[in-house]
Scaffold this motif. Sequence first.
Motif, PDB file in Angstrom:
ATOM      1  N   ARG A 162       0.834  -1.209   0.000  1.00 40.69           N
ATOM      2  CA  ARG A 162       0.000   0.000   0.000  1.00 40.69           C
ATOM      3  C   ARG A 162       0.865   1.255   0.000  1.00 40.69           C
ATOM      4  O   ARG A 162       0.612   2.201  -0.762  1.00 40.69           O
ATOM      5  N   ASP A 163       1.894   1.267   0.833  1.00 41.97           N
ATOM      6  CA  ASP A 163       2.774   2.444   0.904  1.00 41.97           C
ATOM      7  C   ASP A 163       3.484   2.687  -0.428  1.00 41.97           C
ATOM      8  O   ASP A 163       3.620   3.830  -0.864  1.00 41.97           O
ATOM      9  N   ALA A 164       3.932   1.603  -1.078  1.00 43.04           N
ATOM     10  CA  ALA A 164       4.641   1.738  -2.350  1.00 43.04           C
ATOM     11  C   ALA A 164       3.716   2.203  -3.467  1.00 43.04           C
ATOM     12  O   ALA A 164       4.145   2.874  -4.413  1.00 43.04           O
ATOM     13  N   ALA A 165       2.428   1.847  -3.353  1.00 37.73           N
ATOM     14  CA  ALA A 165       1.474   2.086  -4.438  1.00 37.73           C
ATOM     15  C   ALA A 165       0.765   3.438  -4.344  1.00 37.73           C
ATOM     16  O   ALA A 165       0.053   3.820  -5.282  1.00 37.73           O
ATOM     17  N   ARG A 166       0.968   4.154  -3.270  1.00 39.86           N
ATOM     18  CA  ARG A 166       0.265   5.430  -3.109  1.00 39.86           C
ATOM     19  C   ARG A 166       0.657   6.409  -4.229  1.00 39.86           C
ATOM     20  O   ARG A 166       1.832   6.657  -4.455  1.00 39.86           O
ATOM     21  N   GLY A 167      -0.334   6.938  -4.934  1.00 42.76           N
ATOM     22  CA  GLY A 167      -0.062   7.904  -5.996  1.00 42.76           C
ATOM     23  C   GLY A 167       0.345   7.287  -7.323  1.00 42.76           C
ATOM     24  O   GLY A 167       0.789   7.986  -8.231  1.00 42.76           O
ATOM     25  N   VAL A 168       0.156   5.962  -7.463  1.00 42.54           N
ATOM     26  CA  VAL A 168       0.562   5.241  -8.677  1.00 42.54           C
ATOM     27  C   VAL A 168      -0.598   5.201  -9.683  1.00 42.54           C
ATOM     28  O   VAL A 168      -1.763   5.134  -9.292  1.00 42.54           O
ATOM     29  N   ASP A 169      -0.279   5.253 -10.969  1.00 45.60           N
ATOM     30  CA  ASP A 169      -1.297   5.160 -12.025  1.00 45.60           C
ATOM     31  C   ASP A 169      -1.501   3.734 -12.521  1.00 45.60           C
ATOM     32  O   ASP A 169      -2.607   3.365 -12.908  1.00 45.60           O
TER      33      ASP A 169
ATOM     34  N   CYS B  84      -2.964 -10.867  -4.054  1.00 47.27           N
ATOM     35  CA  CYS B  84      -4.151 -10.338  -3.364  1.00 47.27           C
ATOM     36  C   CYS B  84      -3.853  -8.958  -2.768  1.00 47.27           C
ATOM     37  O   CYS B  84      -4.705  -8.052  -2.808  1.00 47.27           O
ATOM     38  N   ASN B  85      -2.650  -8.787  -2.220  1.00 46.71           N
ATOM     39  CA  ASN B  85      -2.267  -7.497  -1.631  1.00 46.71           C
ATOM     40  C   ASN B  85      -2.199  -6.396  -2.689  1.00 46.71           C
ATOM     41  O   ASN B  85      -2.603  -5.254  -2.451  1.00 46.71           O
ATOM     42  N   VAL B  86      -1.684  -6.751  -3.862  1.00 50.44           N
ATOM     43  CA  VAL B  86      -1.617  -5.781  -4.960  1.00 50.44           C
ATOM     44  C   VAL B  86      -3.032  -5.370  -5.382  1.00 50.44           C
ATOM     45  O   VAL B  86      -3.318  -4.185  -5.589  1.00 50.44           O
ATOM     46  N   PHE B  87      -3.924  -6.343  -5.496  1.00 50.87           N
ATOM     47  CA  PHE B  87      -5.322  -6.063  -5.844  1.00 50.87           C
ATOM     48  C   PHE B  87      -5.973  -5.173  -4.785  1.00 50.87           C
ATOM     49  O   PHE B  87      -6.687  -4.210  -5.102  1.00 50.87           O
ATOM     50  N   GLU B  88      -5.712  -5.496  -3.525  1.00 51.52           N
ATOM     51  CA  GLU B  88      -6.288  -4.709  -2.413  1.00 51.52           C
ATOM     52  C   GLU B  88      -5.809  -3.259  -2.475  1.00 51.52           C
ATOM     53  O   GLU B  88      -6.590  -2.320  -2.264  1.00 51.52           O
ATOM     54  N   ALA B  89      -4.523  -3.062  -2.774  1.00 53.29           N
ATOM     55  CA  ALA B  89      -3.962  -1.712  -2.896  1.00 53.29           C
ATOM     56  C   ALA B  89      -4.642  -0.958  -4.041  1.00 53.29           C
ATOM     57  O   ALA B  89      -4.948   0.240  -3.911  1.00 53.29           O
ATOM     58  N   CYS B  90      -4.872  -1.651  -5.156  1.00 55.09           N
ATOM     59  CA  CYS B  90      -5.584  -1.021  -6.285  1.00 55.09           C
ATOM     60  C   CYS B  90      -6.974  -0.561  -5.850  1.00 55.09           C
ATOM     61  O   CYS B  90      -7.397   0.559  -6.166  1.00 55.09           O
ATOM     62  N   LYS B  91      -7.688  -1.424  -5.118  1.00 59.19           N
ATOM     63  CA  LYS B  91      -9.048  -1.092  -4.675  1.00 59.19           C
ATOM     64  C   LYS B  91      -9.055   0.108  -3.736  1.00 59.19           C
ATOM     65  O   LYS B  91      -9.828   1.048  -3.910  1.00 59.19           O
ATOM     66  N   GLU B  92      -8.186   0.060  -2.731  1.00 59.69           N
ATOM     67  CA  GLU B  92      -8.183   1.096  -1.697  1.00 59.69           C
ATOM     68  C   GLU B  92      -7.715   2.448  -2.227  1.00 59.69           C
ATOM     69  O   GLU B  92      -8.204   3.495  -1.797  1.00 59.69           O
ATOM     70  N   LEU B  93      -6.737   2.413  -3.146  1.00 59.67           N
ATOM     71  CA  LEU B  93      -6.096   3.657  -3.599  1.00 59.67           C
ATOM     72  C   LEU B  93      -6.627   4.137  -4.948  1.00 59.67           C
ATOM     73  O   LEU B  93      -6.163   5.159  -5.464  1.00 59.67           O
ATOM     74  N   GLY B  94      -7.568   3.398  -5.530  1.00 59.65           N
ATOM     75  CA  GLY B  94      -8.163   3.824  -6.794  1.00 59.65           C
ATOM     76  C   GLY B  94      -7.226   3.717  -7.982  1.00 59.65           C
ATOM     77  O   GLY B  94      -7.286   4.524  -8.905  1.00 59.65           O
TER      78      GLY B  94
ATOM     79  N   LEU C 247     -13.589   0.738  -7.783  1.00 63.77           N
ATOM     80  CA  LEU C 247     -12.501   1.165  -6.902  1.00 63.77           C
ATOM     81  C   LEU C 247     -12.924   2.354  -6.053  1.00 63.77           C
ATOM     82  O   LEU C 247     -13.905   3.035  -6.362  1.00 63.77           O
ATOM     83  N   ALA C 248     -12.151   2.607  -5.014  1.00 72.20           N
ATOM     84  CA  ALA C 248     -12.351   3.820  -4.221  1.00 72.20           C
ATOM     85  C   ALA C 248     -12.233   5.021  -5.151  1.00 72.20           C
ATOM     86  O   ALA C 248     -11.331   5.075  -5.993  1.00 72.20           O
ATOM     87  N   GLY C 249     -13.160   5.963  -5.014  1.00 79.49           N
ATOM     88  CA  GLY C 249     -13.138   7.135  -5.893  1.00 79.49           C
ATOM     89  C   GLY C 249     -13.991   6.954  -7.136  1.00 79.49           C
ATOM     90  O   GLY C 249     -14.081   7.859  -7.963  1.00 79.49           O
ATOM     91  N   GLY C 250     -14.601   5.760  -7.283  1.00 76.98           N
ATOM     92  CA  GLY C 250     -15.559   5.556  -8.365  1.00 76.98           C
ATOM     93  C   GLY C 250     -14.997   5.040  -9.668  1.00 76.98           C
ATOM     94  O   GLY C 250     -15.740   4.785 -10.624  1.00 76.98           O
ATOM     95  N   LYS C 251     -13.674   4.853  -9.764  1.00 75.02           N
ATOM     96  CA  LYS C 251     -13.093   4.333 -11.007  1.00 75.02           C
ATOM     97  C   LYS C 251     -13.308   2.825 -11.096  1.00 75.02           C
ATOM     98  O   LYS C 251     -13.748   2.186 -10.135  1.00 75.02           O
ATOM     99  N   THR C 252     -12.940   2.263 -12.244  1.00 75.42           N
ATOM    100  CA  THR C 252     -13.095   0.821 -12.479  1.00 75.42           C
ATOM    101  C   THR C 252     -11.743   0.206 -12.806  1.00 75.42           C
ATOM    102  O   THR C 252     -10.981   0.757 -13.599  1.00 75.42           O
ATOM    103  N   LEU C 253     -11.458  -0.937 -12.196  1.00 78.74           N
ATOM    104  CA  LEU C 253     -10.179  -1.611 -12.412  1.00 78.74           C
ATOM    105  C   LEU C 253     -10.162  -2.324 -13.762  1.00 78.74           C
ATOM    106  O   LEU C 253     -11.118  -2.993 -14.139  1.00 78.74           O
ATOM    107  N   VAL C 254      -9.044  -2.165 -14.485  1.00 70.16           N
ATOM    108  CA  VAL C 254      -8.816  -2.881 -15.742  1.00 70.16           C
ATOM    109  C   VAL C 254      -7.577  -3.764 -15.549  1.00 70.16           C
ATOM    110  O   VAL C 254      -6.516  -3.274 -15.161  1.00 70.16           O
TER     111      VAL C 254
END
Length: 369
Positions: free
Chosen positions: A71-78, A107-117, A175-182
């Motif tokens: 999660r910390d590494a993924a913050r602000g990632v596109d 699973c952790n990577v997916f969770e980070a995507c969900k939480e951080l949008g 995702l958080a913020g209303g976006k959709t994961l691809v």
Amino acid sequence: MAGHQGQVYLVTGGCGFLGRHLVKMLAERQEGISEIRVFDVQLDRELERWSTDAVRVTLIQGDITELDNVRDAARGVDLIIHTAALIDVWGRNSTSKIWAVNYQGTCNVFEACKELGIEYLLYTSSMEVVGPNMQREHFIRGDEETQYNVQNEEPYAQSKAKAERMVLSANGTKLAGGKTLVTCALRPTGIYGEGNGVMEKLYRQLLKFGRRRLRLAGKEVEHGRVYVGNVAWMHLLAARALQKWPKVLGGQVYFCYDDSPFMSYEDFDMEFLGPAGFRMVGQKPPLPFFLLYMLALLSELLQWILQPLMNFTPTLNRYTLSIVTTAFTVQTDKAARHFGYQPLVPWAQSRARTAAWIRGLDKASSKMQ
């Protein structure tokens, strides 16, 4: 397209064999990226040298099995390219560790995507989610639609298969913020090239046997191999296309391929080892498969007996024997059709680069003696 100026990419396992080739290529070739974050449990500071005025390479030490680290590494990632994996078909690691890295890590990577949008997730899968199986049923010139008797019996294949299914089914998640994961997944066949740890280990083992290699499989048992530079190139193109054509790539899986020739594992390796003075013993396997199987079984038994005393991990076990003696070749143009992939590095160049790297190992070995 979501690919605005100044995107941030996260490459998990970015200091590994494929990861470092990918990071270098992204730094050199990908327009619109301002930062490439390299997340790995063991860092190689050399990668920081690939930073340019346009792209910063940032190294982040962390454990893929720890959600907080991810999660910390993924913050602000596109976009995340998830290559981190524990590749183990020899039983060097415990089953629980293989599952923790390959499945829980994903699973952790997916969770980070969900939480951080984070909208885009590209997963590095493996041909072994399909096969070869332990029944030695050949997969010849197959593609993504080919029906095959999939039997994931080993922790590595099982964990990668479950992780791939999870990633593909996650496509379309809100995702958080209303976006959709691809999401999409790429399945390399046996990757080769400079820096390959498995080939380096084989090189060092064969040195002990006077540069001689015993043939285990007949020449007719063909395998598809793919050069690491082409696998990295396919990742780069897929990451770009995932954003441009999400409806085309979303939820899809692609085999990685190039124009490397179909050959047996052993004959293919000799394309690089031969120029360094290594030679194959015999034109045919010296032992029938039954006896090779018994040797593999004996190796596993010895490994189990010695486990409390030492980390004895023979390269020959029933699983590696089935891989070497079962044909597995891929013939597909799905990546070409969906996102314009063509191999970047032709076979002659791939072979020359890998052979030069082997000769470099030789020079380094001779200096140490």
